[in-house]
Design a protein around this motif. Structure first.
Motif, PDB file in Angstrom:
ATOM      1  N   THR A  76      42.272   0.255 -64.651  1.00 11.62           N
ATOM      2  CA  THR A  76      41.135   0.706 -65.643  1.00 11.62           C
ATOM      3  C   THR A  76      41.100   2.273 -65.783  1.00 11.62           C
ATOM      4  O   THR A  76      39.762   2.583 -66.298  1.00 11.62           O
ATOM      5  CB  THR A  76      39.802   0.025 -65.086  1.00 11.62           C
ATOM      6  OG1 THR A  76      39.602   0.562 -63.763  1.00 11.62           O
ATOM      7  CG2 THR A  76      39.877  -1.584 -65.160  1.00 11.62           C
ATOM      8  N   HIS A  77      41.836   2.991 -65.398  1.00 12.49           N
ATOM      9  CA  HIS A  77      41.902   4.537 -65.635  1.00 12.49           C
ATOM     10  C   HIS A  77      40.703   5.101 -65.056  1.00 12.49           C
ATOM     11  O   HIS A  77      39.856   5.821 -65.718  1.00 12.49           O
ATOM     12  CB  HIS A  77      41.918   4.650 -67.087  1.00 12.49           C
ATOM     13  CG  HIS A  77      43.137   4.274 -67.756  1.00 12.49           C
ATOM     14  ND1 HIS A  77      44.420   5.011 -67.941  1.00 12.49           N
ATOM     15  CD2 HIS A  77      43.666   3.135 -68.382  1.00 12.49           C
ATOM     16  CE1 HIS A  77      45.400   4.763 -68.554  1.00 12.49           C
ATOM     17  NE2 HIS A  77      44.883   3.445 -68.619  1.00 12.49           N
ATOM     18  N   ASP A 111      53.866   6.112 -69.174  1.00 10.48           N
ATOM     19  CA  ASP A 111      53.515   7.567 -69.662  1.00 10.48           C
ATOM     20  C   ASP A 111      52.372   7.920 -68.639  1.00 10.48           C
ATOM     21  O   ASP A 111      52.622   9.356 -68.460  1.00 10.48           O
ATOM     22  CB  ASP A 111      52.740   7.583 -71.043  1.00 10.48           C
ATOM     23  CG  ASP A 111      53.772   7.532 -72.194  1.00 10.48           C
ATOM     24  OD1 ASP A 111      55.033   7.644 -71.710  1.00 10.48           O
ATOM     25  OD2 ASP A 111      53.446   7.166 -73.300  1.00 10.48           O
ATOM     26  N   CYS A 112      51.598   7.211 -68.204  1.00 12.98           N
ATOM     27  CA  CYS A 112      50.664   7.879 -67.123  1.00 12.98           C
ATOM     28  C   CYS A 112      51.575   8.393 -65.791  1.00 12.98           C
ATOM     29  O   CYS A 112      52.482   8.009 -65.485  1.00 12.98           O
ATOM     30  CB  CYS A 112      49.609   6.821 -66.534  1.00 12.98           C
ATOM     31  SG  CYS A 112      48.307   6.288 -68.099  1.00 12.98           S
ATOM     32  N   CYS A 113      50.809   9.309 -65.172  1.00 13.53           N
ATOM     33  CA  CYS A 113      51.629   9.895 -64.015  1.00 13.53           C
ATOM     34  C   CYS A 113      51.584   9.124 -62.619  1.00 13.53           C
ATOM     35  O   CYS A 113      50.265   8.790 -62.061  1.00 13.53           O
ATOM     36  CB  CYS A 113      51.034  11.236 -63.781  1.00 13.53           C
ATOM     37  SG  CYS A 113      51.839  12.059 -62.625  1.00 13.53           S
ATOM     38  N   GLY A 131      46.592   8.410 -65.265  1.00 14.96           N
ATOM     39  CA  GLY A 131      46.582   9.189 -66.636  1.00 14.96           C
ATOM     40  C   GLY A 131      45.637  10.215 -66.664  1.00 14.96           C
ATOM     41  O   GLY A 131      44.898  10.795 -65.802  1.00 14.96           O
ATOM     42  N   TRP A 132      45.311  10.545 -67.846  1.00 14.29           N
ATOM     43  CA  TRP A 132      44.484  11.809 -68.190  1.00 14.29           C
ATOM     44  C   TRP A 132      43.022  11.609 -67.583  1.00 14.29           C
ATOM     45  O   TRP A 132      42.372  12.430 -66.856  1.00 14.29           O
ATOM     46  CB  TRP A 132      44.417  12.427 -69.562  1.00 14.29           C
ATOM     47  CG  TRP A 132      43.545  11.636 -70.522  1.00 14.29           C
ATOM     48  CD1 TRP A 132      43.945  10.672 -71.334  1.00 14.29           C
ATOM     49  CD2 TRP A 132      42.154  11.650 -70.724  1.00 14.29           C
ATOM     50  NE1 TRP A 132      42.894  10.082 -72.314  1.00 14.29           N
ATOM     51  CE2 TRP A 132      41.707  10.776 -71.791  1.00 14.29           C
ATOM     52  CE3 TRP A 132      41.194  12.706 -70.240  1.00 14.29           C
ATOM     53  CZ2 TRP A 132      40.494  10.662 -72.347  1.00 14.29           C
ATOM     54  CZ3 TRP A 132      39.920  12.401 -70.749  1.00 14.29           C
ATOM     55  CH2 TRP A 132      39.594  11.440 -71.659  1.00 14.29           C
ATOM     56  N   LEU A 137      39.067  12.521 -63.054  1.00 11.64           N
ATOM     57  CA  LEU A 137      38.425  12.192 -62.130  1.00 11.64           C
ATOM     58  C   LEU A 137      39.007  12.301 -60.803  1.00 11.64           C
ATOM     59  O   LEU A 137      38.303  12.311 -59.640  1.00 11.64           O
ATOM     60  CB  LEU A 137      38.194  10.548 -62.125  1.00 11.64           C
ATOM     61  CG  LEU A 137      37.334  10.069 -63.389  1.00 11.64           C
ATOM     62  CD1 LEU A 137      37.355   8.762 -63.593  1.00 11.64           C
ATOM     63  CD2 LEU A 137      35.920  10.572 -63.290  1.00 11.64           C
ATOM     64  N   CYS A 138      40.292  13.141 -60.760  1.00 10.31           N
ATOM     65  CA  CYS A 138      40.428  13.584 -59.487  1.00 10.31           C
ATOM     66  C   CYS A 138      40.941  12.386 -58.459  1.00 10.31           C
ATOM     67  O   CYS A 138      40.694  12.499 -57.021  1.00 10.31           O
ATOM     68  CB  CYS A 138      39.790  14.493 -58.646  1.00 10.31           C
ATOM     69  SG  CYS A 138      39.566  15.978 -59.480  1.00 10.31           S
TER      70      CYS A 138
END
Length: 248
Positions: A76-77, A111-113, A131-132, A137-138
């Motif tokens: 959920t990012h 694409d997310c890390c 993701g970004w 949010l670290c």
């Protein structure tokens, strides 16, 4: 070098650790048709479920684990961490810590890390989807800090792998996103902000004293023939898995 026969990338940093299975899948060697060709492991894509299950079995056979031993989650990012004690498919976690042999933490990416953390002394692993939003949010630092504070890991013993993701060159973002990243992790290209997700994770880990880090050279956009890219393929694509765990 990635070959089209390679289902899985094994990071150099982990290669001499007995019992460890850790790395990132590619998009090669699976059963899924276009636009999910071919090793799509994304449960929540529009690919047919039988293809996804067949792909998961192929990957697990290739790397020598049982699919039933995977711990995965609908992501959920956010920055919620699952401290996993049994394999399952959960909801709402973007980082999964495994403290038990034969449980392999896995996160989906396109694409997310992905970040994998391994402590071979404690036999503890973590798989992180950053993701970004998760990066801001670290989530990587929070997961690593939990290993240090709760599980007795030492920073000098933790090995980290930062896997294939969208690169600085291709990750153009709006001003509101760029404003949430430090100046060292963003650049202006022709008046457009670009963010370096890999560097952001390195900084977080370094601040905790974790310095044994391998950084993948691969970009999911630039090397789309080997990896799924949500941005390059305009949202209609598959998912890779980044996973880590110890055999008993």
């Amino acid at each position: 070098m990635i070959n089209h026969s390679d289902l899985f990338i094994k990071p150099e940093i982990f290669k001499n650790i007995p019992q460890l299975v850790a790395g990132v899948s590619t998009r090669h060697g699976g059963k899924s048709p276009s636009p999910y060709q071919s090793l799509n492991l994304g449960v929540h894509t529009e690919d047919h479920p039988t293809n996804i299950q067949a792909n998961l079995l192929l990957l697990c056979q290739n790397i020598g684990i049982d699919p039933a031993h995977l711990a995965r989650s609908f992501q959920t990012h956010q920055d919620v961490i699952w401290e996993c004690s049994e394999p399952n498919y959960a909801q709402g976690f973007d980082a999964i810590i495994s403290t038990t042999p034969n449980i392999f933490s896995a996160v989906g990416i396109a694409d997310c890390c992905p970040v994998l953390l391994v402590d071979q002394n404690q036999k503890i692993t973590a798989a992180i989807h950053a993701g970004w939003k998760g990066s801001v949010l670290c989530i990587v630092a929070k997961t690593a800090q939990l290993l240090l504070s709760k599980y007795g890991c030492q920073a000098q013993d933790i090995l980290a792998y930062i896997g294939p993701c969208i690169s600085l060159t291709h990750f153009e973002v709006g001003d509101e996103v760029a404003a949430q990243f430090s100046s060292s992790c963003k650049q202006l290209f022709q008046d457009k902000w670009h963010v370096d997700l890999k560097k952001h994770q390195v900084i977080q880990l370094n601040e905790l004293g974790i310095t044994q880090i391998e950084i993948s050279p691969w970009c999911t956009v630039e090397h789309n023939e080997h990896f799924f890219s949500h941005r390059k393929e305009q949202g209609i694509t598959g998912r890779m898995l980044a996973l880590a765990g110890f055999h008993a």
